[in-house]
Design an enzyme around this catalytic site. Structure first.
Site, short mmCIF file in Angstrom:
data_model
loop_
_atom_site.label_atom_id
_atom_site.label_comp_id
_atom_site.label_asym_id
_atom_site.label_seq_id
_atom_site.Cartn_x
_atom_site.Cartn_y
_atom_site.Cartn_z
N LYS A 128 0.79 -1.32 -0.18
CA LYS A 128 -0.38 -0.20 -0.22
C LYS A 128 1.01 1.47 -0.19
CE LYS A 128 -2.80 -3.25 -0.14
NZ LYS A 128 -3.16 -3.39 -1.27
N GLU A 212 -2.91 7.62 8.46
CA GLU A 212 -3.87 8.62 7.24
C GLU A 212 -4.51 9.49 8.25
OE1 GLU A 212 -5.99 6.55 3.91
OE2 GLU A 212 -3.92 6.30 2.46
N HIS A 247 -16.33 -5.63 5.88
CA HIS A 247 -15.69 -5.15 4.25
C HIS A 247 -15.62 -6.09 3.33
CE1 HIS A 247 -12.84 -2.13 6.32
NE2 HIS A 247 -11.94 -3.08 7.58
N ARG A 304 -6.71 -7.54 -9.82
CA ARG A 304 -7.65 -8.68 -11.30
C ARG A 304 -8.57 -7.96 -11.33
NH1 ARG A 304 -8.46 -7.88 -5.34
NH2 ARG A 304 -10.73 -7.62 -5.22
C1 MV4 Z 1 -9.72 4.73 4.96
C2 MV4 Z 1 -11.39 5.13 5.70
C3 MV4 Z 1 -11.18 6.04 6.09
N1 MV4 Z 1 -10.26 6.81 6.03
N2 MV4 Z 1 -8.55 5.23 5.63
C4 MV4 Z 1 -11.00 -0.26 4.34
C5 MV4 Z 1 -10.89 -0.69 3.17
C6 MV4 Z 1 -9.72 -0.38 2.53
N3 MV4 Z 1 -9.31 -0.86 1.58
C7 MV4 Z 1 -9.52 0.80 3.32
N4 MV4 Z 1 -10.76 1.47 3.81
C8 MV4 Z 1 -10.70 2.53 4.23
N5 MV4 Z 1 -9.97 3.40 4.30
C9 MV4 Z 1 -9.19 6.82 5.03
N6 MV4 Z 1 -8.03 7.63 5.78
C10 MV4 Z 1 -12.11 4.23 6.08
C11 MV4 Z 1 -11.78 2.77 5.23
C12 MV4 Z 1 -13.41 2.05 5.14
C13 MV4 Z 1 -13.72 1.27 4.34
C14 MV4 Z 1 -13.57 1.69 2.97
C15 MV4 Z 1 -14.21 1.63 1.89
C16 MV4 Z 1 -14.72 0.68 1.54
C17 MV4 Z 1 -15.58 0.20 3.42
C18 MV4 Z 1 -15.23 1.02 3.88
C19 MV4 Z 1 -15.52 0.18 5.23
C20 MV4 Z 1 -14.78 0.44 7.10
C21 MV4 Z 1 -13.90 1.59 6.74
#
Ligand code: MV4
Length: 508
Positions: A128, A212, A247, A304
């Site tokens: 990441k 972040e 997730h 993918r």
């Molecule tokens: C975040 C966020 C809030 N702020 N980053 C969850 C999966 C991963 N790909 C990154 N994710 C998140 N990153 C920051 N800076 C909230 C999430 C997140 C989320 C993101 C996409 C879809 C569902 C989610 C559920 C909880 C938290």
């Protein structure tokens, strides 16, 4: 029937492909291969001997016992079978070895074609931190945070103070939400960093973490793209995947109900920039967080074909697997950005063998009766048949139900009609959950985000399944949230900074 294809001076022959996967995605890939006149080799575990994908293939080879570690994850066996059967290429599907850089390399080193990106692209995007560093060079917008692994905790703490709490600690080797921690205040910073590092070391054998700014109630919107091996790229618009739990996505739609044409274009171009940053080719997806003001931020890139690729196929008319195969054998993309247009709206419901009344716990067993829906605008990608046992060894998703319509409303109506037609007995599924979800006011108006299930869902809403009860449940869903306000915050990422209502608007 063009199996022999011209690429510059040379010809790449693809007469036979091996599908290193199972279930619905193995079926999905083989259907396109057959249309293209390419023969198929299925590989299967001892648990999957009677699955439809084994019968559908031109040849099928058993590769080991049920556990994935002894079958679908055995790179050596997969490559050996490909060689023995005279396959020219391997399609990894999703999950299993699909995002394993060493597998991509081993396939290529064995003189076979990997139907997916290069090992280099997978490696860059698999980290990441590496992904952020690569994309940053191309001016892709990022959430404020660190671009290096946290080495000096005191120094990182100063950065966190500058960014402002709450902040999120993420594992560089994580992704898909694994290994994330919310830090709400300065005094718990060091403790949380230490915990995150040790968790990351345990789960991923790599303790690199970064921080972040925590975005409170974002939408999850991702851009599908395709690149060829000649440097050409297109984006195939977005998918909104905000209806998810732990997730795990449950409902996905395309297009998103909140994007404007300008933001869509800006996100598409950023996604292509991220892909360019690692010389990406093949099908890929760039995930973004989108806040209420429609600011978007790069999250990560999935290297993918994704589960939810079908909604993109429905609105673009493009067969993504066909394009993957053409790109893998060296062809140029057969269309340009200007050729692409959004046609109507598509919504996908993941039909999982899970019990929504019991915390969505897997509910495996025998599929005593099974009749998928049919008719206008309905697509079902499934992998099982009536009478089969759903094995406990793999993902509980048994099918994907996709509805397409000329408008979002028509797609929703078709999905509901299709759910009513879908007849499943013997196991619990997410079907009624899906019917509830698309009926909730917040979903109907597009005013929903990644906290949708947490905010609105109560198992009681599914206990009766006549139409009147559905209407009442959907109504109750909004009332519960109004009454409780910010009360219920159960998931790991729920911290402070949540507004009680988000203000997403429908844009068309
Ligand atoms: C975040 C966020 C809030 N702020 N980053 C969850 C999966 C991963 N790909 C990154 N994710 C998140 N990153 C920051 N800076 C909230 C999430 C997140 C989320 C993101 C996409 C879809 C569902 C989610 C559920 C909880 C938290």
């Amino acid at each position: 029937m063009l199996a022999l294809v011209k690429r510059g001076e040379s010809y790449i022959n693809m007469k036979k492909i091996l599908i290193a996967n199972r279930g619905e995605i193995a079926m999905r890939v083989m259907r396109t291969a057959r249309e293209m006149g390419i023969n198929t080799v299925a590989v299967f575990s001892e648990a999957d001997r009677n699955m439809p994908f084994v019968r559908y293939a031109d040849e099928a080879v058993c590769i080991g016992p049920a556990p994935s570690s002894q079958s679908y994850l055995r790179a050596d066996k997969l490559i050996a079978v490909a060689k023995e059967t005279g396959a020219d290429a391997i399609h990894p599907g999703y999950g299993f070895l699909s995002e394993n850089a060493s597998f991509s390399k081993a396939v290529t080193d064995a003189g076979l074609i990997f139907i997916g990106p290069s090992a280099h692209s997978i490696e860059v995007m698999g980290s990441k931190i590496g992904a952020k560093q690569a994309a940053k060079k191309f001016n892709v917008p990022m959430v404020p945070g660190t671009e290096e692994p946290v080495k000096d905790v005191a120094e990182a703490r100063k950065i966190a103070q500058q960014i402002g709490y709450p902040i999120l600690v993420k594992a560089s080797a994580g992704g898909g939400g694994k290994g994330m921690r919310v830090v709400n205040s300065d005094d718990e910073f060091e403790e949380q960093i230490r915990a995150a590092k040790s968790e990351a070391l345990n789960s991923f054998s790599n303790d690199d973490v970064f921080i972040e700014k925590y975005v409170g109630s974002p939408k999850h919107i991702e851009i599908q793209l395709m690149g060829d091996q000649h440097g050409n790229y297109v984006y195939l618009f977005e998918r909104e995947c905000s209806v998810q739990r732990r997730h795990q996505k449950l409902v996905e739609e395309a297009p998103s109900s909140c994007l404007t044409p300008d933001i869509r274009k800006a996100m598409g171009e950023c996604a292509i920039a991220a892909a360019r940053s690692c010389n990406y080719y093949g099908a890929g997806t760039v995930e973004f967080l989108v806040d209420e003001n429609l600011n978007f931020y790069f999250l990560e890139m999935n290297t993918r074909l994704q589960v939810e690729h079908c909604v993109t196929e429905m609105i673009t008319g493009i067969d993504l697997v066909k394009e993957q195969i053409n790109v893998a054998r060296g062809q140029k993309l057969s269309f340009s950005q200007d050729d692409l247009k959004i046609h109507g709206h598509a919504i996908e419901l993941r039909v999982c063998a899970e019990d929504p009344l019991n915390n969505f716990l897997p509910d495996t067993g025998r599929l005593e009766m099974y009749q998928p829906p049919k008719g206008p605008g309905v697509r079902v990608d499934d992998g099982y048949e009536e009478g089969m046992d759903i094995p406990i060894f793999y993902d509980p998703m048994i099918a994907k139900l996709i509805a397409h319509g000329s408008t979002r409303e028509e797609a929703i109506d078709r999905l509901r009609r299709a759910i009513d037609e879908y007849y499943v007995k013997g196991i619990k599924t997410t079907l009624q959950f899906g019917k509830w979800a698309v009926n909730v006011e917040a979903f109907r108006t597009g005013n929903y985000d990644t906290k949708f299930i947490e905010k609105y869902f109560r198992p009681e809403f599914l206990s009766e399944s006549n139409d009147d009860a559905d209407e009442v449940a959907a109504l109750l869903s909004s009332i519960v949230w109004e009454k409780n306000g910010t009360a219920k915050t159960s998931v790991s990422t729920a911290g402070n900074g949540n507004r009680s209502f988000s203000k997403w608007k429908l844009n068309r």
